[in-house]
Structures are given as C-alpha cells and as structure tokens.
Design an enzyme around this catalytic site. Structure first.
Site, PDB file in Angstrom:
ATOM      1  N   SER A  99       1.070  -1.357  -0.207  1.00  0.00           N
ATOM      2  CA  SER A  99      -0.210   0.199   0.515  1.00  0.00           C
ATOM      3  C   SER A  99       0.833   1.819   0.314  1.00  0.00           C
ATOM      4  O   SER A  99       1.363   1.596  -0.778  1.00  0.00           O
ATOM      5  CB  SER A  99      -1.328  -0.236   0.889  1.00  0.00           C
ATOM      6  OG  SER A  99      -2.043   1.196   0.697  1.00  0.00           O
ATOM      7  N   ASP A 242      -2.509   5.688  -3.296  1.00  0.00           N
ATOM      8  CA  ASP A 242      -1.673   5.585  -3.046  1.00  0.00           C
ATOM      9  C   ASP A 242      -0.822   4.212  -3.864  1.00  0.00           C
ATOM     10  O   ASP A 242      -1.437   4.610  -4.607  1.00  0.00           O
ATOM     11  CB  ASP A 242      -1.523   4.912  -1.099  1.00  0.00           C
ATOM     12  CG  ASP A 242      -3.042   4.044  -1.445  1.00  0.00           C
ATOM     13  OD1 ASP A 242      -3.284   4.097  -2.500  1.00  0.00           O
ATOM     14  OD2 ASP A 242      -2.837   3.425  -0.556  1.00  0.00           O
ATOM     15  N   ASP A 244      -1.594   1.395  -4.145  1.00  0.00           N
ATOM     16  CA  ASP A 244      -2.438   0.155  -4.470  1.00  0.00           C
ATOM     17  C   ASP A 244      -3.284   0.902  -4.756  1.00  0.00           C
ATOM     18  O   ASP A 244      -4.768  -0.060  -5.501  1.00  0.00           O
ATOM     19  CB  ASP A 244      -2.142  -1.028  -3.408  1.00  0.00           C
ATOM     20  CG  ASP A 244      -2.639  -0.422  -2.660  1.00  0.00           C
ATOM     21  OD1 ASP A 244      -2.650   0.902  -1.600  1.00  0.00           O
ATOM     22  OD2 ASP A 244      -3.692  -1.213  -1.452  1.00  0.00           O
ATOM     23  N   ASP A 246      -6.282   2.113  -3.384  1.00  0.00           N
ATOM     24  CA  ASP A 246      -7.192   1.377  -2.713  1.00  0.00           C
ATOM     25  C   ASP A 246      -7.875   2.758  -1.683  1.00  0.00           C
ATOM     26  O   ASP A 246      -8.690   2.786  -0.304  1.00  0.00           O
ATOM     27  CB  ASP A 246      -7.407  -0.071  -1.433  1.00  0.00           C
ATOM     28  CG  ASP A 246      -6.229   0.918  -0.958  1.00  0.00           C
ATOM     29  OD1 ASP A 246      -5.324   0.949  -0.905  1.00  0.00           O
ATOM     30  OD2 ASP A 246      -5.935  -0.201   0.177  1.00  0.00           O
TER      31      ASP A 246
END
Length: 445
Positions: A99, A242, A244, A246
């Site tokens: 992340s 960010d 990833d 999400d």
C-alpha cells in the site's frame, strides 16, 4: 505466531517476506481456499514494487504445487483484484502490495470468491495451516494434478468498463481540468485512461514506476506536489492515489487538501440526494471527527463507528445494511461498485458531485468546520500492551477530565504508535500532545 496484521501480511521483502515464507503462506492459503473451491482458479495481481516479482513467483510456485491454476494479471489496483476475482469466477484473489509503505516493504492481501477481504477467523484458520508441518508437506501434487499458471494482460479493460459504469450516465468530465498523481504505483495505467475517456482535460504526474519509486515523495501520503500542480495548471480538482490505489486524497481548485472526514460527509449527503443510500447509516472509524457526526445528524443521517481498517468498515457496513462508509485517511467504500476502498471509484464520485453542485470544488467540498485534531505517528522500538505502562491510566483519566477525545493505538502494519487527540481548545490540544509524546518516547523508544 500471528502472521496477519490489520491489512493482510506485510513486512520488508527479503527479511520477513522471504521466498520460503511466501511459499509456505501461499500453500496454507491455497489449502484453506481448496475447502470451498468452485473453479480451482486463483487470481494474482500486484503493484509496481521491484520485489513483487519475487513474491509473485513464490506464490505461483506454492499454489501450483498443490494443484491450483493461477491467473497472473500484473500491476493493477487492489480494488481491481477484488472486482476481477468475482468477475472472473475465481476461488480467491491475491494482491501483492504494501500500500502506502516504502518500496522496500511488500505485502499480501487475500480476497474471497466474492471479492471481500478475509475475516479475522479466516486469517486465523490460514495461520493454523501455516504452522501444521505435516499438512503442508503432505499436500503436494504430482503428475497431471500439478496446477498451471498463465498471464493475462488485457483484463485492465474489464476494470475500466466497470469504473466508467460507476459514473453517472447523464454526466461527462469535459468541463473539468484534473491532475492525477498515481504515486508511481498500481493506478499509473488505468487512472489516466478512465478520466480521459470520460472527457476530462487530464495532467498526470508520478506515472513512471521503476520498481523503487512507488510512494516516493508523491501520492496520497505526499500530496504537496499535487497541490502545486493544481494551482499551476489552474485545475478544478486534483486526485492523489496511494501505491495500490485503494486510497484517495483530494485537492480542491485552490490547492487545499480536502480533509477525509469532509469528503465522507459531503459524499454521504450527495448519495442521499440521489436516493442512492441503502440505509440512513454511514460508517466511519473511531478516528472520525466529532463534527462529521454532527453534520450528518443535521442531514438526518446516522454515523456508525467501527475499528480502524477498511475491512472493519466493510464489515460494519454489511451489519448495518449500509452501502457507503470509509476512513478519514481516504479509504472510502461505495459498496454498490466496490467491495473494498477504491480510489478511482471515489474520485469519479467526487467529480460527479462537483459537476452537479455547479460550484467550484473549494466550496462544494467544504460543507462544515472540523474540531481541532492532532494526529502523531510515533516510531517505536517495542509494542507492550499500553495498559501495562506505568502512568498510562492516569494520563487517560486526565484527558477525559479535560474533555479531550483520544484514540491511542499501535499501527497494525508498521512499528508506530498512532496518537489522535481532539478538542475545542487548540492550544490545550498541542500542550497535551507534547506531554503524551514525551511519555511514550520514554517508555517505547
């Protein structure tokens, strides 16, 4: 030994996440998913970290060794893995990402066949298998029973179509100038395509991943560059993802970073205005500002609180039959379109809100004033139970007497203590935060 944190498994690649550890975890997870297997397929995606190749190959080796067929789709956002796992009828989905963490770290997130993150009891079941030597070593397949792996590079189109379906059909983005910061991460391909195809005038920054520059002074954790570009480009909106994708941070037309609780409030009311809410409840974590609760109450909406972590938000939403909720950090869930936080879905909804408000974003996204909050992330060397620290209970009692709202917890993914204080008196807030920092530095650093 506990393996899972608050968001899957995470650690430094080559230290905690060694090939042997990842293979063992892959076998354990695969054996767990085999118990309810329907299609004998598992989907694997990743972000742009260099170590993703090592982790991916270790997982593929592990899963095929116990008979699973693996589909590899390369760099894709975490919410895309959740969506595609269900859409492609897989038993499970795996996202390789840490992340917002630095590129040296990596992680593994698991999704069930419906695209939901695993519950704690499911993670515990995988941990039990992980520690069962006999079961692990007796599970290898031979001959024709060994699984296969194939790479599919064109599934990005499915996700793009899905994202565009989440945007109101009567709108387009032709009147908006938008800056996208993809954090040199998983959204670097998909985000520009979606916004361009919907008609926006798009400027993209930090979209050249090299395996080592993900989240590096960019993206959702470092939105200052985005803020400058929005002002320079005279854009209507800026969106930072960010690593990833999400998670979303929004910058308004004046270059101001929009607080996550303001986003939750204004988006919740916007969903209500479209009759798009499944209930009068909106879910947020215990970190949410008291002003959010008061604002939603003024709009005849109820705020439900849950533990920190988007999987807890998702679970609380299901329990309360809600279809909207999130965290002030930018993990926002529109469950009609995504089973987990989806930065791109959220960015499209913010764009729609601004368009339909017929106001500039600095006005449309500023619906109420927040109470002063102070959040500090303190690096720690150890994590003993906070209640065991001498003087801790007395500190909390004093905060309660001063009517200072407090939330103090260890990070589930990093060696950090997170301290959140909220009060109406900003000077008192700063003074007490300094006291708390000195207390915890003396005990934990």
């Amino acid at each position: 030994m506990k393996i899972f944190g608050t968001d899957g498994v995470r650690g430094k690649a080559g230290v905690k996440l060694t090939p042997m550890f990842v293979m063992r975890l892959g076998i354990a997870a695969g054996l767990y998913f085999k118990k309810h297997s329907q299609t004998n397929k598992i989907l694997i995606g990743k972000d742009t970290r260099k170590s993703g190749y090592m982790v991916e190959n270790a997982l593929v080796s592990a899963l095929t060794s116990i008979g699973y067929n693996v589909i590899q789709i390369g760099p894709m956002p975490t919410p895309a893995i959740a969506f595609l796992t269900e859409d492609m009828r897989c038993d499970a989905g795996i996202m390789i990402s840490a992340s917002h963490n630095p590129f040296e770290d990596n992680g593994i997130k698991f999704f069930n066949s419906y695209g939901y993150k695993l519950k704690e009891e499911e993670e515990k079941a995988i941990e039990e298998i992980f520690h069962d030597e006999g079961l692990l070593h007796s599970s290898y397949k031979v001959g024709e029973s060994v699984g296969s792996a194939k790479r599919i590079d064109d599934v990005i189109g499915r996700y793009i179509v899905h994202l565009k379906h989440s945007f109101p059909k009567h709108l387009n983005l032709q009147s908006l100038r938008i800056v996208l910061d993809t954090a040199n991460g998983a959204a670097y391909k998909v985000a520009p395509v979606v916004f361009s195809e919907l008609g926006a005038d798009v400027l993209v920054i930090n979209d050249e991943p090299n395996g080592c520059n993900i989240n590096e002074q960019c993206g959702a954790l470092h939105p200052n560059q985005l803020s400058q570009e929005v002002k320079k480009y005279r854009a209507d909106l800026g969106f930072a993802f960010d690593g990833d994708a999400d998670r979303l941070v929004v910058v308004d037309n004046l270059g101001n970073i929009v607080h996550g609780d303001k986003l939750l409030g204004v988006l919740g009311v916007y969903q209500k205005s479209k009759n798009a809410l499944s209930s009068q409840a909106i879910v947020a974590t215990n970190m949410s500002n008291l002003a959010l609760k008061e604002y939603l109450k003024s709009q005849d909406l109820e705020l439900k609180h849950c533990a920190i972590g988007d999987k807890f938000v998702s679970e609380c939403m299901r329990l309360n039959k809600a279809n909207f909720g999130g965290e002030q950090s930018g993990h926002i869930i529109f469950s009609d379109y995504a089973k987990t936080g989806d930065g791109l879905v959220c960015a499209l909804q913010v764009s729609a809100l601004v368009l339909e408000s017929k106001q500039v974003s600095s006005v449309a996204l500023n619906p109420f004033e927040l109470y002063p909050q102070n959040l500090v992330n303190l690096n720690v060397q150890k994590k003993p139970p906070l209640e065991s620290l001498k003087g801790y209970s007395a500190l909390l009692k004093e905060l309660d007497q001063l009517e200072i709202r407090h939330l103090i917890r260890y990070s589930g993914t990093e060696n950090k203590l997170r301290i959140l204080l909220e009060a109406k008196d900003e000077k008192l807030l700063e003074s007490k935060m300094q006291e708390l920092k000195e207390f915890f530095e003396g005990h934990l650093c």
